[in-house]
Design a protein around this motif. Structure first.
Motif, PDB file in Angstrom:
ATOM      1  N   ASP A   1      -5.392  23.895 -10.803  1.00 35.28           N
ATOM      2  CA  ASP A   1      -3.742  24.180 -10.901  1.00 35.28           C
ATOM      3  C   ASP A   1      -3.027  25.422 -10.406  1.00 35.28           C
ATOM      4  N   ALA A   2      -3.223  25.406  -9.105  1.00 36.09           N
ATOM      5  CA  ALA A   2      -2.882  26.765  -8.423  1.00 36.09           C
ATOM      6  C   ALA A   2      -1.347  26.952  -8.275  1.00 36.09           C
TER       7      ALA A   2
ATOM      8  N   ASP B   1      -4.842  22.070  -6.286  1.00 34.21           N
ATOM      9  CA  ASP B   1      -5.892  23.097  -6.302  1.00 34.21           C
ATOM     10  C   ASP B   1      -5.938  23.668  -4.818  1.00 34.21           C
ATOM     11  N   ILE B   2      -6.529  24.838  -5.054  1.00 38.68           N
ATOM     12  CA  ILE B   2      -6.857  25.462  -3.723  1.00 38.68           C
ATOM     13  C   ILE B   2      -8.523  25.734  -3.842  1.00 38.68           C
ATOM     14  N   VAL B   3      -9.213  25.431  -2.673  1.00 40.28           N
ATOM     15  CA  VAL B   3     -10.683  25.908  -2.772  1.00 40.28           C
ATOM     16  C   VAL B   3     -10.916  26.736  -1.472  1.00 40.28           C
TER      17      VAL B   3
ATOM     18  N   GLU C   1      -6.586  31.842  -1.364  1.00 37.48           N
ATOM     19  CA  GLU C   1      -5.226  31.657  -2.234  1.00 37.48           C
ATOM     20  C   GLU C   1      -3.955  32.527  -1.673  1.00 37.48           C
ATOM     21  N   GLU C   2      -4.251  33.638  -1.248  1.00 39.46           N
ATOM     22  CA  GLU C   2      -3.177  34.265  -0.562  1.00 39.46           C
ATOM     23  C   GLU C   2      -2.631  33.628   0.644  1.00 39.46           C
ATOM     24  N   PHE C   3      -3.110  32.553   1.241  1.00 36.49           N
ATOM     25  CA  PHE C   3      -2.469  32.160   2.420  1.00 36.49           C
ATOM     26  C   PHE C   3      -2.159  30.509   2.361  1.00 36.49           C
TER      27      PHE C   3
END
Length: 118
Positions: free
Chosen positions: A115-116, A96-98, A65-67
């Motif tokens: 819901d990122a 979203d992020i997976v 998620e940091e990228f």
């Protein structure tokens, strides 16, 4: 194709399979509009979900998620807006992020951030 591109493509395939197993329906993969791309477009509970997939072979350099930076988010939103317009979607959406993580033994794990952003 570079190895990291192969790993990214495989991570997208694994994430799609994992999401499908968890009740999501695949609508599109690698949807492009101009310079923007969405890895996966899924539907879940009547919500259109735009998914950014990030592969990591560990967390030494950070979590998936940091990228997803500001520029990447803007591009995802741009592509999503175009897709919504093209299919005339009138219901809710979500980004979203997976994260797809490979541990030292080679086992694949997933971390889903619903819901990122946006």
């Amino acid at each position: 194709m570079a190895e990291h591109n192969d790993q990214g493509k495989r991570a997208e395939e694994l994430a799609a399979e994992w999401l499908i197993q968890n009740g999501y329906e695949l609508k599109a993969q690698n949807y492009r509009h101009s310079h923007a791309e969405v890895d996966l477009i899924m539907e879940h509970n009547q919500i259109l979900v735009f998914v950014e997939v990030k592969f990591r072979s560990g967390t030494g350099f950070g979590y998936a998620e940091e990228f997803v930076d500001y520029t990447k988010k803007r591009l995802l939103i741009k592509a999503a807006e175009h897709y919504i317009y093209v299919i005339d979607w009138k219901k809710d959406i979500r980004f979203d992020i997976v994260g797809v993580y490979k541990d030292r033994s080679g086992k694949i794990n997933f971390k889903h951030f619903e819901d990122a952003f946006y």
